[in-house]
Design a protein around this motif. Structure first.
Motif, mmCIF file in Angstrom:
data_model
loop_
_atom_site.group_PDB
_atom_site.id
_atom_site.type_symbol
_atom_site.label_atom_id
_atom_site.label_comp_id
_atom_site.label_asym_id
_atom_site.label_seq_id
_atom_site.Cartn_x
_atom_site.Cartn_y
_atom_site.Cartn_z
ATOM 1 N N TRP A 104 0.844 -1.201 0.000
ATOM 2 C CA TRP A 104 0.000 0.000 0.000
ATOM 3 C C TRP A 104 0.872 1.241 0.000
ATOM 4 O O TRP A 104 1.785 1.365 0.808
ATOM 5 C CB TRP A 104 -0.917 0.040 1.231
ATOM 6 C CG TRP A 104 -1.662 1.337 1.347
ATOM 7 C CD1 TRP A 104 -2.623 1.813 0.498
ATOM 8 C CD2 TRP A 104 -1.504 2.349 2.362
ATOM 9 N NE1 TRP A 104 -3.074 3.045 0.916
ATOM 10 C CE2 TRP A 104 -2.389 3.403 2.063
ATOM 11 C CE3 TRP A 104 -0.692 2.457 3.485
ATOM 12 C CZ2 TRP A 104 -2.498 4.547 2.848
ATOM 13 C CZ3 TRP A 104 -0.786 3.592 4.278
ATOM 14 C CH2 TRP A 104 -1.689 4.629 3.949
ATOM 15 N N GLU A 105 0.591 2.140 -0.954
ATOM 16 C CA GLU A 105 1.277 3.430 -1.011
ATOM 17 C C GLU A 105 0.227 4.520 -1.163
ATOM 18 O O GLU A 105 -0.768 4.361 -1.884
ATOM 19 C CB GLU A 105 2.256 3.490 -2.184
ATOM 20 C CG GLU A 105 3.556 2.746 -1.929
ATOM 21 C CD GLU A 105 4.382 3.358 -0.806
ATOM 22 O OE1 GLU A 105 4.515 4.610 -0.765
ATOM 23 O OE2 GLU A 105 4.899 2.593 0.036
ATOM 24 N N ASN A 106 0.462 5.648 -0.514
ATOM 25 C CA ASN A 106 -0.496 6.756 -0.520
ATOM 26 C C ASN A 106 0.195 8.076 -0.822
ATOM 27 O O ASN A 106 1.335 8.309 -0.411
ATOM 28 C CB ASN A 106 -1.180 6.849 0.845
ATOM 29 C CG ASN A 106 -2.217 7.955 0.892
ATOM 30 O OD1 ASN A 106 -3.290 7.830 0.313
ATOM 31 N ND2 ASN A 106 -1.907 9.041 1.584
ATOM 32 N N LYS A 107 -0.498 8.948 -1.557
ATOM 33 C CA LYS A 107 -0.002 10.294 -1.839
ATOM 34 C C LYS A 107 -1.132 11.293 -1.609
ATOM 35 O O LYS A 107 -2.321 10.951 -1.675
ATOM 36 C CB LYS A 107 0.492 10.425 -3.286
ATOM 37 C CG LYS A 107 1.573 9.433 -3.674
ATOM 38 C CD LYS A 107 2.857 9.623 -2.885
ATOM 39 C CE LYS A 107 3.899 8.578 -3.285
ATOM 40 N NZ LYS A 107 5.121 8.680 -2.439
ATOM 41 N N CYS A 108 -0.756 12.535 -1.358
ATOM 42 C CA CYS A 108 -1.703 13.639 -1.252
ATOM 43 C C CYS A 108 -1.364 14.632 -2.350
ATOM 44 O O CYS A 108 -0.219 15.105 -2.433
ATOM 45 C CB CYS A 108 -1.603 14.289 0.122
ATOM 46 S SG CYS A 108 -2.784 15.631 0.399
ATOM 47 N N LEU A 109 -2.328 14.942 -3.213
ATOM 48 C CA LEU A 109 -2.062 15.749 -4.400
ATOM 49 C C LEU A 109 -3.030 16.923 -4.501
ATOM 50 O O LEU A 109 -4.174 16.838 -4.060
ATOM 51 C CB LEU A 109 -2.214 14.882 -5.665
ATOM 52 C CG LEU A 109 -1.377 13.606 -5.733
ATOM 53 C CD1 LEU A 109 -1.794 12.781 -6.954
ATOM 54 C CD2 LEU A 109 0.108 13.924 -5.778
ATOM 55 N N VAL A 129 -5.138 11.110 -2.218
ATOM 56 C CA VAL A 129 -6.166 12.004 -1.688
ATOM 57 C C VAL A 129 -6.062 13.353 -2.392
ATOM 58 O O VAL A 129 -4.978 13.918 -2.517
ATOM 59 C CB VAL A 129 -6.010 12.195 -0.175
ATOM 60 C CG1 VAL A 129 -7.065 13.164 0.363
ATOM 61 C CG2 VAL A 129 -6.085 10.867 0.545
ATOM 62 N N ASN A 130 -7.187 13.847 -2.874
ATOM 63 C CA ASN A 130 -7.244 15.201 -3.443
ATOM 64 C C ASN A 130 -7.263 16.183 -2.272
ATOM 65 O O ASN A 130 -8.218 16.234 -1.506
ATOM 66 C CB ASN A 130 -8.496 15.354 -4.300
ATOM 67 C CG ASN A 130 -8.553 16.686 -5.036
ATOM 68 O OD1 ASN A 130 -8.191 17.726 -4.494
ATOM 69 N ND2 ASN A 130 -9.043 16.663 -6.265
ATOM 70 N N ALA A 131 -6.184 16.953 -2.133
ATOM 71 C CA ALA A 131 -6.050 17.844 -0.984
ATOM 72 C C ALA A 131 -7.098 18.939 -0.957
ATOM 73 O O ALA A 131 -7.380 19.508 0.099
ATOM 74 C CB ALA A 131 -4.655 18.467 -0.976
ATOM 75 N N ASP A 132 -7.698 19.250 -2.113
ATOM 76 C CA ASP A 132 -8.670 20.335 -2.182
ATOM 77 C C ASP A 132 -10.103 19.864 -1.975
ATOM 78 O O ASP A 132 -10.921 20.584 -1.401
ATOM 79 C CB ASP A 132 -8.553 21.040 -3.531
ATOM 80 C CG ASP A 132 -7.152 21.598 -3.762
ATOM 81 O OD1 ASP A 132 -6.639 22.291 -2.865
ATOM 82 O OD2 ASP A 132 -6.578 21.330 -4.820
ATOM 83 N N THR A 133 -10.417 18.634 -2.452
ATOM 84 C CA THR A 133 -11.797 18.147 -2.384
ATOM 85 C C THR A 133 -11.961 16.938 -1.474
ATOM 86 O O THR A 133 -13.087 16.532 -1.194
ATOM 87 C CB THR A 133 -12.289 17.763 -3.783
ATOM 88 O OG1 THR A 133 -11.532 16.617 -4.249
ATOM 89 C CG2 THR A 133 -12.125 18.912 -4.768
ATOM 90 N N MET A 134 -10.831 16.332 -1.051
ATOM 91 C CA MET A 134 -10.798 15.118 -0.238
ATOM 92 C C MET A 134 -11.358 13.907 -0.973
ATOM 93 O O MET A 134 -11.713 12.896 -0.347
ATOM 94 C CB MET A 134 -11.530 15.325 1.100
ATOM 95 C CG MET A 134 -10.886 16.387 1.977
ATOM 96 S SD MET A 134 -9.100 16.130 2.228
ATOM 97 C CE MET A 134 -9.096 14.629 3.197
#
Length: 248
Positions: free
Chosen positions: A132-137, A180-185
């Motif tokens: 599992w890998e996660n990013k916030c964009l 995760v979309n940092a602006d809309t979640m």
């Protein structure tokens, strides 16, 4: 001591103080002694050499406080995703029993990487265990990922994922990549199959970069124009273009 003049807004003063604190904390961190697997997908091998050798960045190109805050946002997003996935029924492991992060080391410790986690069980429709890998964009980057998928939109992240799959022997099942979309979640999820050829190319690249750096050989830069976008964004642009493209 910071010198705030009367025209400075309270927002500017607080931001400056916070940024100074973040930069101080970063400066106190122990520098990496290895080439990070998360970086091997970048376009320029010479930039990787500078990074591996811990070459000082060009004056004025240190990470600004705002960028450090963006990095911090990524860590907070990861913490949230861990809770959300566990609440959704996924058996997500992020640390070993001793509290250390899962990771690997190769080439006598000169290449290393640390993963976000491993999903070992959970809802139907997934295969376990899975990396599992996660990013916030930001929204623009997130939308591009949603449209073009990981391999095309984010080749650096794609290389990171397949290297982790290879070295941690998590290649039998697709990795679960979330963003995760940092602006809309909004949450984007992609199952990423193992790409053995890419993993081998990136592993070979690590050996090439490390071997050349230790031998004092400067690899060819990726671009021929210092005004290229990636050159302009590089922390070692001035250093690089003072030298010829054959390392002399």
């Amino acid at each position: 001591m910071m010198d705030f003049n009367s025209s400075s807004s309270i927002s500017g003063q607080v931001s400056a103080l916070i940024d100074a604190g973040l930069q101080k904390r970063q400066a106190e961190q122990r520098p990496r002694t290895y080439l990070g697997a998360s970086r091997l997908g970048v376009s320029c091998e010479r930039a990787l050499q500078y990074e591996f050798a811990k070459a000082p960045v060009d004056p004025g190109r240190e990470h600004p406080g705002r960028l450090l805050r963006i990095f911090e946002r990524g860590h907070l997003s990861e913490d949230s995703m861990i809770k959300w996935l566990r609440d959704a029924g996924f058996d997500l492991r992020t640390t070993k029993a001793n509290g250390e992060q899962f990771g690997f080391a190769a080439l006598d410790g000169r290449l290393a990487g640390h993963i976000d986690g491993v999903i070992v069980g959970g809802p139907d429709g997934f295969k376990y265990p899975a990396l599992w890998e996660n990013k916030c964009l930001g929204s623009k980057s997130w939308r591009d990922l949603e449209k073009n998928k990981l391999a095309i939109s984010k080749p650096i992240y794609h290389a990171q994922v397949v290297l982790y799959q290879a070295y941690l022997e998590l290649h039998e099942n697709p990795a679960v990549f979330t963003a995760v979309n940092a602006d809309t979640m909004e949450i984007y999820t992609e199952l990423v199959p193992f790409d053995a050829a890419l993993a081998q190319r990136m592993s070979d690249r690590a050996l090439k970069v490390i071997s050349a750096t230790e031998a004092g050989e400067l690899l060819v830069r990726a671009y021929q124009d210092p005004t290229h976008f990636e050159c302009r964004m590089c922390a070692w642009q001035d250093r690089c273009w003072r030298q010829s493209n054959d390392g002399r």
